[in-house]
Design a protein around this motif. Structure first.
Motif, mmCIF file in Angstrom:
data_model
loop_
_atom_site.group_PDB
_atom_site.id
_atom_site.type_symbol
_atom_site.label_atom_id
_atom_site.label_comp_id
_atom_site.label_asym_id
_atom_site.label_seq_id
_atom_site.Cartn_x
_atom_site.Cartn_y
_atom_site.Cartn_z
ATOM 1 N N VAL A 114 0.841 -1.198 0.000
ATOM 2 C CA VAL A 114 0.000 0.000 0.000
ATOM 3 C C VAL A 114 0.878 1.251 0.000
ATOM 4 O O VAL A 114 0.620 2.215 -0.724
ATOM 5 C CB VAL A 114 -0.930 0.009 1.237
ATOM 6 C CG1 VAL A 114 -1.664 1.337 1.332
ATOM 7 C CG2 VAL A 114 -1.910 -1.144 1.177
ATOM 8 N N GLY A 115 1.919 1.241 0.824
ATOM 9 C CA GLY A 115 2.802 2.397 0.921
ATOM 10 C C GLY A 115 3.531 2.717 -0.370
ATOM 11 O O GLY A 115 3.724 3.879 -0.712
ATOM 12 N N VAL A 116 3.913 1.688 -1.092
ATOM 13 C CA VAL A 116 4.595 1.913 -2.379
ATOM 14 C C VAL A 116 3.629 2.525 -3.380
ATOM 15 O O VAL A 116 3.990 3.417 -4.154
ATOM 16 C CB VAL A 116 5.182 0.589 -2.908
ATOM 17 C CG1 VAL A 116 5.696 0.767 -4.335
ATOM 18 C CG2 VAL A 116 6.311 0.107 -2.004
ATOM 19 N N ARG A 117 2.376 2.069 -3.357
ATOM 20 C CA ARG A 117 1.375 2.646 -4.262
ATOM 21 C C ARG A 117 1.129 4.123 -3.953
ATOM 22 O O ARG A 117 0.744 4.894 -4.832
ATOM 23 C CB ARG A 117 0.060 1.866 -4.160
ATOM 24 C CG ARG A 117 0.138 0.444 -4.682
ATOM 25 C CD ARG A 117 -1.247 -0.099 -5.024
ATOM 26 N NE ARG A 117 -2.148 -0.094 -3.897
ATOM 27 C CZ ARG A 117 -2.283 -1.089 -3.036
ATOM 28 N NH1 ARG A 117 -1.545 -2.182 -3.171
ATOM 29 N NH2 ARG A 117 -3.159 -1.017 -2.038
ATOM 30 N N GLU A 118 1.384 4.508 -2.695
ATOM 31 C CA GLU A 118 1.202 5.908 -2.299
ATOM 32 C C GLU A 118 2.476 6.738 -2.494
ATOM 33 O O GLU A 118 2.520 7.899 -2.100
ATOM 34 C CB GLU A 118 0.769 5.959 -0.831
ATOM 35 C CG GLU A 118 -0.600 5.339 -0.579
ATOM 36 C CD GLU A 118 -0.948 5.271 0.900
ATOM 37 O OE1 GLU A 118 -0.031 5.506 1.729
ATOM 38 O OE2 GLU A 118 -2.120 4.989 1.228
ATOM 39 N N ASP A 148 0.084 -5.130 3.078
ATOM 40 C CA ASP A 148 -0.539 -4.184 4.009
ATOM 41 C C ASP A 148 0.444 -3.159 4.583
ATOM 42 O O ASP A 148 0.068 -2.362 5.447
ATOM 43 C CB ASP A 148 -1.189 -4.944 5.175
ATOM 44 C CG ASP A 148 -2.320 -5.846 4.714
ATOM 45 O OD1 ASP A 148 -2.970 -5.496 3.709
ATOM 46 O OD2 ASP A 148 -2.539 -6.901 5.344
ATOM 47 N N LEU A 149 1.657 -3.144 4.115
ATOM 48 C CA LEU A 149 2.680 -2.242 4.669
ATOM 49 C C LEU A 149 2.500 -0.839 4.094
ATOM 50 O O LEU A 149 2.600 -0.621 2.896
ATOM 51 C CB LEU A 149 4.077 -2.779 4.328
ATOM 52 C CG LEU A 149 5.232 -2.351 5.236
ATOM 53 C CD1 LEU A 149 4.993 -2.823 6.662
ATOM 54 C CD2 LEU A 149 6.543 -2.903 4.715
ATOM 55 N N GLY A 150 2.203 0.138 4.981
ATOM 56 C CA GLY A 150 1.984 1.512 4.545
ATOM 57 C C GLY A 150 3.223 2.371 4.679
ATOM 58 O O GLY A 150 4.264 1.930 5.184
#
Length: 217
Positions: A114-118, A148-150
């Motif tokens: 998730v964090g990479v997508r952000e 799930d890693l943001g």
């Protein structure tokens, strides 16, 4: 398990012996451990050993024939040429196939964080996990899901230990992966300003006097 690889006992002594072996396409090694009375210097055909490693992986159990005696062995240490990256020497541990052993297995990161997508950056501080396992059950990799890693999150071994089907020996705070915030980009310098010359200064409110020192026409 790979095919049987032939090894030859070698002499020990000066570095020139090792250099000559490498020039002849040989790969120096040693074997020690189960059913080996003392550490024994060996050499292999470089291409044959490299082919087996590429085919089966670094964590493979290799069958080594040393002048008629066969050992089951794993690679425990590799020395590489600092400039060329080629293998110069490696150690083999002869093992008892009935006993568990401790091995380092590469971590394979899976999932779209998730964090990479952000816009975050995924980093992997540690590349392996140390596990206790029977030789026949050694995996090529251990997959860790980071979906799930943001941004700003850290994934420790404690977070995933119960999802790993092996006895992992690392401590709970052993870091598996992190997602750091993106690095702010520096403002770009105005191209025209960066290429400003003495003759252009008048355009920004200052005119150079030809009579003053520092001006050469």
């Amino acid at each position: 398990m790979s095919t049987v690889i032939s090894a030859t006992k070698r002499e020990t002594g000066s570095r020139s012996i090792l250099t000559q072996l490498r020039q002849e396409g040989k790969l120096p090694s040693v074997i020690y451990g189960f059913n080996v009375n003392e550490t024994t210097p060996l050499y292999f055909e470089y291409r044959e050993m490299a082919r087996e490693v590429q085919r089966h992986g670094i964590n493979n159990i290799f069958k080594i024939d040393v002048e008629g005696t066969t050992y089951n062995a794993i690679i425990t240490d590799i020395q590489r040429d600092a400039l060329k990256g080629t293998v110069k020497h490696f150690d083999l541990l002869s093992i008892n196939m009935k006993e568990e052993l401790e091995v380092d297995v590469p971590i394979a990161i899976v999932g779209d964080s998730v964090g990479v997508r952000e816009g975050g950056v995924l980093t992997q501080p540690n590349l392996t996990l140390k596990i206790r396992v029977k030789p026949s059950d050694i995996p090529d990799t251990i997959e860790i899901d980071v979906t799930d890693l943001g941004v700003g999150d850290t994934l420790a071994l404690a977070d995933v230990r119960d999802k790993i089907s092996f006895d992992v020996l690392n401590e709970d705070d052993y870091t598996v992966a992190t997602v750091t915030p993106p690095t702010p980009q520096a403002e770009e310098t105005d191209g025209d300003e960066a290429n400003l010359t003495a003759d252009d200064v008048e355009a920004v409110g200052e005119k150079l006097d030809p009579e003053k020192p520092g001006r050469e026409d």
